[in-house]
Scaffold this active site. Sequence first.
Site, PDB file in Angstrom:
ATOM      1  N   GLU A   1       0.835  -1.199   0.000  1.00 23.84           N
ATOM      2  CA  GLU A   1       0.000   0.000   0.000  1.00 23.84           C
ATOM      3  C   GLU A   1       0.873   1.253   0.000  1.00 23.84           C
ATOM      4  O   GLU A   1       1.831   1.327   0.775  1.00 23.84           O
ATOM      5  CB  GLU A   1      -0.925   0.024   1.217  1.00 23.84           C
ATOM      6  CG  GLU A   1      -1.952   1.146   1.132  1.00 23.84           C
ATOM      7  CD  GLU A   1      -2.901   1.175   2.325  1.00 23.84           C
ATOM      8  OE1 GLU A   1      -4.055   1.585   2.150  1.00 23.84           O
ATOM      9  OE2 GLU A   1      -2.476   0.803   3.432  1.00 23.84           O
TER      10      GLU A   1
ATOM     11  N   GLY B   1       3.490   1.821  10.907  1.00 26.75           N
ATOM     12  CA  GLY B   1       3.194   1.185  12.182  1.00 26.75           C
ATOM     13  C   GLY B   1       2.726  -0.234  11.969  1.00 26.75           C
ATOM     14  O   GLY B   1       3.101  -1.153  12.687  1.00 26.75           O
TER      15      GLY B   1
ATOM     16  N   MET C   1       0.353  -2.829   8.676  1.00 27.97           N
ATOM     17  CA  MET C   1      -0.333  -2.893   7.386  1.00 27.97           C
ATOM     18  C   MET C   1      -1.345  -4.030   7.412  1.00 27.97           C
ATOM     19  O   MET C   1      -1.018  -5.149   7.782  1.00 27.97           O
ATOM     20  CB  MET C   1       0.683  -3.094   6.260  1.00 27.97           C
ATOM     21  CG  MET C   1       0.063  -3.271   4.887  1.00 27.97           C
ATOM     22  SD  MET C   1      -0.936  -1.841   4.412  1.00 27.97           S
ATOM     23  CE  MET C   1      -2.115  -2.621   3.325  1.00 27.97           C
ATOM     24  N   GLU C   2      -2.573  -3.731   6.963  1.00 29.62           N
ATOM     25  CA  GLU C   2      -3.724  -4.604   7.154  1.00 29.62           C
ATOM     26  C   GLU C   2      -3.886  -5.698   6.118  1.00 29.62           C
ATOM     27  O   GLU C   2      -5.005  -6.185   5.908  1.00 29.62           O
ATOM     28  CB  GLU C   2      -5.006  -3.762   7.162  1.00 29.62           C
ATOM     29  CG  GLU C   2      -5.368  -3.096   5.840  1.00 29.62           C
ATOM     30  CD  GLU C   2      -4.836  -1.684   5.673  1.00 29.62           C
ATOM     31  OE1 GLU C   2      -5.358  -0.946   4.824  1.00 29.62           O
ATOM     32  OE2 GLU C   2      -3.908  -1.327   6.422  1.00 29.62           O
ATOM     33  N   ASN C   3      -2.835  -6.133   5.449  1.00 30.04           N
ATOM     34  CA  ASN C   3      -2.965  -7.189   4.445  1.00 30.04           C
ATOM     35  C   ASN C   3      -3.963  -8.250   4.923  1.00 30.04           C
ATOM     36  O   ASN C   3      -3.866  -8.738   6.044  1.00 30.04           O
ATOM     37  CB  ASN C   3      -1.612  -7.867   4.196  1.00 30.04           C
ATOM     38  CG  ASN C   3      -0.480  -6.878   4.065  1.00 30.04           C
ATOM     39  OD1 ASN C   3      -0.459  -6.040   3.188  1.00 30.04           O
ATOM     40  ND2 ASN C   3       0.485  -6.973   4.973  1.00 30.04           N
TER      41      ASN C   3
ATOM     42  N   HIS D   1      -6.825  -1.220  15.210  1.00 28.81           N
ATOM     43  CA  HIS D   1      -6.918  -0.501  13.934  1.00 28.81           C
ATOM     44  C   HIS D   1      -6.848  -1.479  12.768  1.00 28.81           C
ATOM     45  O   HIS D   1      -7.689  -1.448  11.852  1.00 28.81           O
ATOM     46  CB  HIS D   1      -5.778   0.514  13.854  1.00 28.81           C
ATOM     47  CG  HIS D   1      -5.783   1.364  12.631  1.00 28.81           C
ATOM     48  ND1 HIS D   1      -6.253   2.663  12.627  1.00 28.81           N
ATOM     49  CD2 HIS D   1      -5.379   1.117  11.355  1.00 28.81           C
ATOM     50  CE1 HIS D   1      -6.129   3.169  11.414  1.00 28.81           C
ATOM     51  NE2 HIS D   1      -5.599   2.242  10.617  1.00 28.81           N
ATOM     52  N   GLU D   2      -5.858  -2.361  12.790  1.00 31.43           N
ATOM     53  CA  GLU D   2      -5.664  -3.270  11.652  1.00 31.43           C
ATOM     54  C   GLU D   2      -6.767  -4.326  11.562  1.00 31.43           C
ATOM     55  O   GLU D   2      -7.161  -4.713  10.453  1.00 31.43           O
ATOM     56  CB  GLU D   2      -4.289  -3.947  11.749  1.00 31.43           C
ATOM     57  CG  GLU D   2      -3.107  -2.992  11.815  1.00 31.43           C
ATOM     58  CD  GLU D   2      -3.104  -1.941  10.726  1.00 31.43           C
ATOM     59  OE1 GLU D   2      -3.591  -2.221   9.615  1.00 31.43           O
ATOM     60  OE2 GLU D   2      -2.622  -0.830  10.973  1.00 31.43           O
TER      61      GLU D   2
ATOM     62  N   HIS E   1      -9.734  -2.923   9.847  1.00 33.38           N
ATOM     63  CA  HIS E   1      -9.533  -2.873   8.396  1.00 33.38           C
ATOM     64  C   HIS E   1      -9.987  -4.158   7.701  1.00 33.38           C
ATOM     65  O   HIS E   1     -10.278  -4.132   6.497  1.00 33.38           O
ATOM     66  CB  HIS E   1      -8.050  -2.671   8.072  1.00 33.38           C
ATOM     67  CG  HIS E   1      -7.639  -1.240   7.952  1.00 33.38           C
ATOM     68  ND1 HIS E   1      -8.313  -0.329   7.165  1.00 33.38           N
ATOM     69  CD2 HIS E   1      -6.588  -0.563   8.490  1.00 33.38           C
ATOM     70  CE1 HIS E   1      -7.701   0.847   7.238  1.00 33.38           C
ATOM     71  NE2 HIS E   1      -6.656   0.735   8.035  1.00 33.38           N
TER      72      HIS E   1
ATOM     73  N   GLU F   1      -9.153   4.483   6.359  1.00 35.00           N
ATOM     74  CA  GLU F   1      -8.341   4.878   7.505  1.00 35.00           C
ATOM     75  C   GLU F   1      -9.124   5.611   8.590  1.00 35.00           C
ATOM     76  O   GLU F   1      -8.879   5.416   9.775  1.00 35.00           O
ATOM     77  CB  GLU F   1      -7.158   5.724   7.038  1.00 35.00           C
ATOM     78  CG  GLU F   1      -6.225   5.018   6.058  1.00 35.00           C
ATOM     79  CD  GLU F   1      -5.600   3.754   6.637  1.00 35.00           C
ATOM     80  OE1 GLU F   1      -5.722   3.517   7.856  1.00 35.00           O
ATOM     81  OE2 GLU F   1      -4.992   3.006   5.860  1.00 35.00           O
TER      82      GLU F   1
END
EC number: 3.4.11.3
Length: 1001
Positions: A275, A408, A410-412, A443-444, A447, A466
């Site tokens: 991303e 910080g 990444m929501e893969n 947070h992730e 997502h 986001e």
Amino acid sequence: MIENSMFEEEPDVVDLAKESPSYPIDSDDVVYEPRSSRLLVRGLGENDLDEDEEDYESSARLLGMSFMNRSSNQRSASSSYTRQQPSGSCSMPSAKTTVVGVLILVVVVSIFMVIYFVPGCTFTRKGCPKTNSTMNNIYPNSTSGEIFPWAELRLPSSVHPVRYDISLHPDLKNMTFQGSVSIKVEVLHETKIIVLHSFDMNITKATFEGQVVNFLEYKPWQQIAINFSEDLKKGTYGLNIEYTANFSNSYDGFYNSSYVDTNGTKRVLAATQFEPLAARKAFPCFDEPAFKSTFLIKITREPNYISLSNMPKVKTTDLKNGLQEDEFKESDTMSTYLVAFIVAEFTSYSRNVSNTTVSVYAIPDKKEQVHYALDTAAKLLEFYNTFFEIDYPLRKLDLVAIPDFLAGAMENWGLITFRETTLLVGNNSSPIDKQLVTSVIAHELAHQWFGNLVTMRWWNDLWLNEGFATYMQYMSISNVFPDLDINTEFLNVRFKALAKDALNSSHPVSTGVSTPEQVEEMFDSVSYEKGASILLMLNATLRDGEFRKGVIEYLQKYNRSNTESEDLWNSLSQVSKQNVNVSEMMHTWTVHKGFPLVTVKRNGTQVTLSQEHFLLNAENSTDDSSLWHIPLTYVNESCSVLSSCKQVFHLKDKTAILKLPAKVKWLKFNFRSDGFYIVHYDVDGWKDLIEALQNVAVLPCEDRAALINNIFALSRLGKVSFRQVLNLMNYIKNETETAPLTEALFQLGQIYRLLDKRSELNLASRMKSYIDDHFGSLMESQSWELESSVSKMTLRSALLEMACSLNRFNCTTQAKRLFDQWVDSNKTFQIPSDLMTTVFKVAAQAEDGWDVLLSTYKHSICDAEKRKTLEALASTQDVRKIIWVLQKSLDGSEIQTQEFPLVIHTICKNFAGYLYAWDFVKENWGKITQKFPVGSFAIQSIIMSATSQFSTKTHLMEAQNFFSSLGAKGSQMRIVQEATETIKQNMRWMEKNLDTLQHWL
């Protein structure tokens, strides 16, 4: 994705392997003599500069400003060409002769111009050959010199991918990889071209429906294209591409990472960060979020490694050459930026949660630090499954700590990657450390629904991903982990978002973007914190669980699809039974930049309300007639603390009248600061509120903090005098709650650092005395022992860090005592984790203390401790050490390059190093932008940290001169506008308030 810098303190005023440095720096060479700013030392402030241009230039030359030197040199050079008096005389030609001569000259020149400029073919019998001028003018040339058949940054919509089969063989010894991708594409409209993305790849073979085809490449847009002689009919086709590539040399794409284990052995691994626009660095693809597809991934590896991808592993095949190939299950439908794969020597712990296997991976040395993350992820996954009424759709969820990672996290989908700091928790970690890890995980995981299951159509609506994930992280934690006091952190985040959005350089929540740099710039506080803030405001406006019902409706309707902002608002409108058009109201908050200033004027029971754009600097703004639909909330003295006290008035017009049922003593608008706006009262309104604050319990702590925040903001805007700010601050001696006290400390700390950097020594000393007078007794009362309350730890950390930075004797003495105990115990004595940064910063001011901390940084395997140690190392006042830290964090030799933004931010907080850091940024800009993408959050943080405390004309001109030299991509960054705007605002504030500070401090 959550940017790591968003969890750091903002500058005073929001993914990769350790690469070999392109510009190696001799580790022994710490001699650093930059050319400009640092000669501005104490005693040479803005007040010493004469407004006259000549005096200004003299001062500039004294400061070593090379651009002024160059201009003066040019003037000196030109002075030697002044007109000389003739030594003799010549007779002048007559007027008639002059006219004839001029006419002859014009005719001759015209003939030559015609012959020179008109093509020779014009004078031949055949004439000029016909050229495809339209084609040449519209379409660019590919790398081969042929016309590239596409002329837009966005891909054509005529061809969509349906499925990718990707095979990869990473070579971790030679830092290269081989790959092949077979893409099943669907032609939706007849076309002669297929255009997709590819970046820095050596494509060895391409076939279409089994036939070898040639492709064209246009590198500036990172696109490749295949031209066909005839139209492709509607239907599905197969495209296969084979290629080789090097691992990415920046913090995105498919890159190599490395670390040294506790035995001193260097370990390497490969990981991804796609991303927003880097999947194209790993495999040719349709790299836009709307081109959703399924992915089947195979990875060839050496037996001592494991491989991970989005989906569970189906099988492992032994190959003849001693390698193994892992094949993963075909993925759910998703965007390319969510694809991920890792090859590493990791270990993990797992747990089954609601038919999903949740695992946390880390390097073997840190395998015991994963348990908190595993427990936290399990609880949050269950919460989200219930809240969204849609179960997490995949059968596995991996959380992986990467040793070198810029963001910080990444929501893969199914394979979330983290910095080690934001996932791992050691035995001595405090609840504040756990609050950070919990926030990032929350947070992730959010997502996985908002962003992965339902995805924004294009990056202009990044906030849908986001902003919602940010809002859900706070909402979920307040429900699942109430002891973490996350609401205070969310309030602080909203204040910072207001400060950013008050600048003319801000942008609407949803705004048009096209270039890669513009896409990178969308990852900022507007998309994250402001997006979350307007969702909080909406939830506070709706009742009876309508917000949640609307979210569920949205997720169910657009499951596995792409959306725009209006789709969310329409879903919420459909479930709302209130007399509010949600779509109409929220549209005003996404299409206008900035936020409203609401002015309140009361006359008995009649209240006049008006709104205008809160804009700190209207210098370059156009006429702004923006109007917001504001759900104004308010309370009065008869009922002011409970949520049931809140009343709502919808302000849609420029002005409106609110009729009160009875006369009240005072009104407080924006209950608990749930709304994204600032409120200004008339003279009596402020007077009544300031008097009311003498009883601190009269308002919730969020409202008291908001009054402090708002009055400082209004002072910067010029709506209230700084004397009025000080009047309100008199109540602070009676304050006991964390939110208002930390906000007051933050605001006063900003002013102190501005005065310090400007060399206003007398005023800086008075500000220290003012802070000591208002907070000294509270500082003295703080415990230095272990504490369990997050709220108390947050407060004492802020108080004691301020106290020690101002060299309060009792604070520095206590800090040295704890540090000595820690050293004497061979680092087994436990310093309270929330005080570790303060203790280490005090210790770092001594030579031996700094050396101990450097050794600690190099050998620690606890990442929270490691980062606090680095902050201390960067806070030194020793110039040689400052330069060493700057060099080592940029080249990555002894300090991870991913920490460079933190190093710059920390150094710039102190007088000793901020000018060195600014010069270092200027002189190493090329190296910095090799490591961090232009426009990225890392670049934004670096620029603002280096410039946000400038407040003189000299530094404004120097900053403008540097930024203008960066070329179009650099100088046109939004953060550059924000930086210069912030300097101008600092200058204006100083000019307006220096006399007031002299009189009242």
